[in-house]
Design a protein around this motif. Sequence first.
Motif, PDB file in Angstrom:
ATOM      1  N   MET A 113       1.135  -1.060  -0.566  1.00  0.00           N
ATOM      2  CA  MET A 113       0.105   0.163  -0.209  1.00  0.00           C
ATOM      3  C   MET A 113       0.497   1.067   0.162  1.00  0.00           C
ATOM      4  O   MET A 113       1.913   1.292   0.759  1.00  0.00           O
ATOM      5  CB  MET A 113      -0.580  -0.220   1.211  1.00  0.00           C
ATOM      6  N   PHE A 114       0.697   2.295  -0.435  1.00  0.00           N
ATOM      7  CA  PHE A 114       1.038   3.119  -0.440  1.00  0.00           C
ATOM      8  C   PHE A 114       0.814   4.107   0.340  1.00  0.00           C
ATOM      9  O   PHE A 114      -0.010   4.374   1.102  1.00  0.00           O
ATOM     10  CB  PHE A 114       1.229   4.134  -1.990  1.00  0.00           C
ATOM     11  N   PRO A 115       2.294   5.344   0.803  1.00  0.00           N
ATOM     12  CA  PRO A 115       2.121   5.971   2.089  1.00  0.00           C
ATOM     13  C   PRO A 115       0.898   6.737   2.499  1.00  0.00           C
ATOM     14  O   PRO A 115       0.075   6.829   2.962  1.00  0.00           O
ATOM     15  CB  PRO A 115       3.271   7.138   2.263  1.00  0.00           C
ATOM     16  N   GLU A 116       0.144   7.846   0.874  1.00  0.00           N
ATOM     17  CA  GLU A 116      -1.136   8.205   1.022  1.00  0.00           C
ATOM     18  C   GLU A 116      -2.610   7.482   0.881  1.00  0.00           C
ATOM     19  O   GLU A 116      -3.120   7.779   1.948  1.00  0.00           O
ATOM     20  CB  GLU A 116      -1.075   9.036  -0.595  1.00  0.00           C
ATOM     21  N   ALA A 117      -2.253   6.221   0.665  1.00  0.00           N
ATOM     22  CA  ALA A 117      -3.523   5.567   0.948  1.00  0.00           C
ATOM     23  C   ALA A 117      -3.399   4.894   2.315  1.00  0.00           C
ATOM     24  O   ALA A 117      -4.109   5.166   2.855  1.00  0.00           O
ATOM     25  CB  ALA A 117      -3.720   4.124   0.388  1.00  0.00           C
ATOM     26  N   GLU A 118      -2.136   4.845   3.005  1.00  0.00           N
ATOM     27  CA  GLU A 118      -2.526   4.314   4.381  1.00  0.00           C
ATOM     28  C   GLU A 118      -3.059   5.635   5.362  1.00  0.00           C
ATOM     29  O   GLU A 118      -3.358   5.270   6.816  1.00  0.00           O
ATOM     30  CB  GLU A 118      -1.038   3.821   4.871  1.00  0.00           C
ATOM     31  N   VAL A 119      -2.755   7.287   5.063  1.00  0.00           N
ATOM     32  CA  VAL A 119      -3.328   7.930   5.203  1.00  0.00           C
ATOM     33  C   VAL A 119      -4.710   8.203   5.725  1.00  0.00           C
ATOM     34  O   VAL A 119      -5.506   8.151   6.482  1.00  0.00           O
ATOM     35  CB  VAL A 119      -2.479   9.355   5.193  1.00  0.00           C
ATOM     36  N   ALA A 120      -5.231   7.284   4.539  1.00  0.00           N
ATOM     37  CA  ALA A 120      -6.540   8.012   4.132  1.00  0.00           C
ATOM     38  C   ALA A 120      -7.486   6.913   4.540  1.00  0.00           C
ATOM     39  O   ALA A 120      -8.659   7.102   5.045  1.00  0.00           O
ATOM     40  CB  ALA A 120      -7.133   8.098   2.834  1.00  0.00           C
ATOM     41  N   ASP A 121      -6.753   5.483   4.710  1.00  0.00           N
ATOM     42  CA  ASP A 121      -7.801   4.343   5.311  1.00  0.00           C
ATOM     43  C   ASP A 121      -7.287   4.604   6.476  1.00  0.00           C
ATOM     44  O   ASP A 121      -8.365   4.297   7.497  1.00  0.00           O
ATOM     45  CB  ASP A 121      -6.308   2.969   5.038  1.00  0.00           C
ATOM     46  N   PHE A 122      -6.675   5.488   7.545  1.00  0.00           N
ATOM     47  CA  PHE A 122      -6.699   5.319   8.741  1.00  0.00           C
ATOM     48  C   PHE A 122      -7.877   6.842   9.041  1.00  0.00           C
ATOM     49  O   PHE A 122      -9.278   6.678  10.081  1.00  0.00           O
ATOM     50  CB  PHE A 122      -5.515   6.105   9.256  1.00  0.00           C
ATOM     51  N   LEU A 123      -7.858   7.805   7.937  1.00  0.00           N
ATOM     52  CA  LEU A 123      -9.073   9.069   8.303  1.00  0.00           C
ATOM     53  C   LEU A 123     -10.019   8.117   7.689  1.00  0.00           C
ATOM     54  O   LEU A 123     -11.414   9.088   8.605  1.00  0.00           O
ATOM     55  CB  LEU A 123      -8.897  10.332   7.573  1.00  0.00           C
ATOM     56  N   ARG A 124     -10.458   7.459   7.094  1.00  0.00           N
ATOM     57  CA  ARG A 124     -12.306   6.824   7.013  1.00  0.00           C
ATOM     58  C   ARG A 124     -12.455   6.020   8.456  1.00  0.00           C
ATOM     59  O   ARG A 124     -13.688   5.940   8.642  1.00  0.00           O
ATOM     60  CB  ARG A 124     -11.697   5.226   6.153  1.00  0.00           C
ATOM     61  N   THR A 125     -11.703   5.638   9.385  1.00  0.00           N
ATOM     62  CA  THR A 125     -11.569   4.694  10.749  1.00  0.00           C
ATOM     63  C   THR A 125     -11.913   6.424  11.782  1.00  0.00           C
ATOM     64  O   THR A 125     -12.065   5.955  12.624  1.00  0.00           O
ATOM     65  CB  THR A 125     -11.173   3.979  11.242  1.00  0.00           C
ATOM     66  N   THR A 126     -11.338   7.160  11.686  1.00  0.00           N
ATOM     67  CA  THR A 126     -11.743   8.527  12.133  1.00  0.00           C
ATOM     68  C   THR A 126     -13.121   9.712  12.100  1.00  0.00           C
ATOM     69  O   THR A 126     -13.623   9.600  11.477  1.00  0.00           O
ATOM     70  CB  THR A 126     -10.134   9.784  11.957  1.00  0.00           C
ATOM     71  N   GLU A 127     -13.059  10.312  13.518  1.00  0.00           N
ATOM     72  CA  GLU A 127     -15.030  10.812  13.037  1.00  0.00           C
ATOM     73  C   GLU A 127     -14.013  11.811  12.860  1.00  0.00           C
ATOM     74  O   GLU A 127     -12.303  12.949  13.864  1.00  0.00           O
ATOM     75  CB  GLU A 127     -14.945  11.791  14.352  1.00  0.00           C
ATOM     76  N   LEU A 128     -14.492  12.650  11.521  1.00  0.00           N
ATOM     77  CA  LEU A 128     -14.187  13.653  10.831  1.00  0.00           C
ATOM     78  C   LEU A 128     -15.463  14.801  10.968  1.00  0.00           C
ATOM     79  O   LEU A 128     -15.902  14.577  11.038  1.00  0.00           O
ATOM     80  CB  LEU A 128     -14.023  14.017   9.512  1.00  0.00           C
ATOM     81  N   GLU A 129     -15.294  15.927  11.319  1.00  0.00           N
ATOM     82  CA  GLU A 129     -16.163  17.539  10.195  1.00  0.00           C
ATOM     83  C   GLU A 129     -16.448  16.879   8.923  1.00  0.00           C
ATOM     84  O   GLU A 129     -15.993  16.640   8.059  1.00  0.00           O
ATOM     85  CB  GLU A 129     -15.331  18.868  10.708  1.00  0.00           C
ATOM     86  N   PRO A 130     -17.905  17.543   9.214  1.00  0.00           N
ATOM     87  CA  PRO A 130     -18.758  17.292   7.458  1.00  0.00           C
ATOM     88  C   PRO A 130     -17.618  18.162   6.289  1.00  0.00           C
ATOM     89  O   PRO A 130     -17.779  17.121   6.082  1.00  0.00           O
ATOM     90  CB  PRO A 130     -19.989  18.260   7.173  1.00  0.00           C
ATOM     91  N   ALA A 131     -16.908  19.124   6.338  1.00  0.00           N
ATOM     92  CA  ALA A 131     -16.010  19.044   5.496  1.00  0.00           C
ATOM     93  C   ALA A 131     -14.455  18.472   4.758  1.00  0.00           C
ATOM     94  O   ALA A 131     -14.395  17.720   4.102  1.00  0.00           O
ATOM     95  CB  ALA A 131     -15.320  20.654   5.515  1.00  0.00           C
ATOM     96  N   GLU A 132     -14.404  17.598   6.103  1.00  0.00           N
ATOM     97  CA  GLU A 132     -12.939  17.127   6.192  1.00  0.00           C
ATOM     98  C   GLU A 132     -13.545  15.647   5.186  1.00  0.00           C
ATOM     99  O   GLU A 132     -12.810  15.505   4.884  1.00  0.00           O
ATOM    100  CB  GLU A 132     -13.000  16.619   7.700  1.00  0.00           C
ATOM    101  N   ARG A 133     -14.700  15.010   5.760  1.00  0.00           N
ATOM    102  CA  ARG A 133     -15.446  14.030   5.207  1.00  0.00           C
ATOM    103  C   ARG A 133     -15.667  14.140   3.906  1.00  0.00           C
ATOM    104  O   ARG A 133     -15.263  13.171   3.586  1.00  0.00           O
ATOM    105  CB  ARG A 133     -16.669  13.428   6.399  1.00  0.00           C
ATOM    106  N   ALA A 134     -15.769  15.372   3.537  1.00  0.00           N
ATOM    107  CA  ALA A 134     -16.978  15.232   2.154  1.00  0.00           C
ATOM    108  C   ALA A 134     -14.954  15.331   1.417  1.00  0.00           C
ATOM    109  O   ALA A 134     -15.207  14.905   0.631  1.00  0.00           O
ATOM    110  CB  ALA A 134     -16.901  16.665   2.260  1.00  0.00           C
ATOM    111  N   ALA A 135     -14.442  15.732   2.209  1.00  0.00           N
ATOM    112  CA  ALA A 135     -12.823  16.196   0.736  1.00  0.00           C
ATOM    113  C   ALA A 135     -12.638  14.651   0.874  1.00  0.00           C
ATOM    114  O   ALA A 135     -11.404  14.663  -0.287  1.00  0.00           O
ATOM    115  CB  ALA A 135     -11.557  17.016   1.875  1.00  0.00           C
ATOM    116  N   LEU A 136     -12.449  13.779   1.859  1.00  0.00           N
ATOM    117  CA  LEU A 136     -12.216  12.284   1.541  1.00  0.00           C
ATOM    118  C   LEU A 136     -12.608  11.590   1.125  1.00  0.00           C
ATOM    119  O   LEU A 136     -11.929  11.001  -0.207  1.00  0.00           O
ATOM    120  CB  LEU A 136     -11.766  11.778   3.404  1.00  0.00           C
ATOM    121  N   ASP A 137     -14.110  12.105   1.304  1.00  0.00           N
ATOM    122  CA  ASP A 137     -14.766  11.096   0.398  1.00  0.00           C
ATOM    123  C   ASP A 137     -14.879  11.535  -1.140  1.00  0.00           C
ATOM    124  O   ASP A 137     -14.901  10.913  -1.743  1.00  0.00           O
ATOM    125  CB  ASP A 137     -16.230  11.255   0.685  1.00  0.00           C
TER     126      ASP A 137
END
Length: 84
Positions: free
Chosen positions: A1-25
């Motif tokens: 897995m590439f580093p950026e994908a690891e960060v994204a996978d971690f963030l998917r399991t984290t409670e995010l604000e709506p703007a952050e969730r939208a950016a990740l999605d």
Amino acid sequence: MFPEAEVADFLRTTELEPAERAALDQGVTVRRGQGYTLRVTAPAVHRRLLARCQPLDGGHGVPAVPAQRKARREYETRVSALTP
């Protein structure tokens, strides 16, 4: 897995604000070894996402995984290069 994908996978399991969730999605996994791309027009969103990645560095009784630590550092480097 590439580093950026690891960060994204971690963030998917984290409670995010709506703007952050939208950016990740809206992010995409890029083929051919390019990792994961978040196209965010507001650098502040990247900075908030980066702050939420802090547990990837370990500490507070949580062991650090070298690949995750590297992923967070690379993301930090990219976020630091953004204009304020």
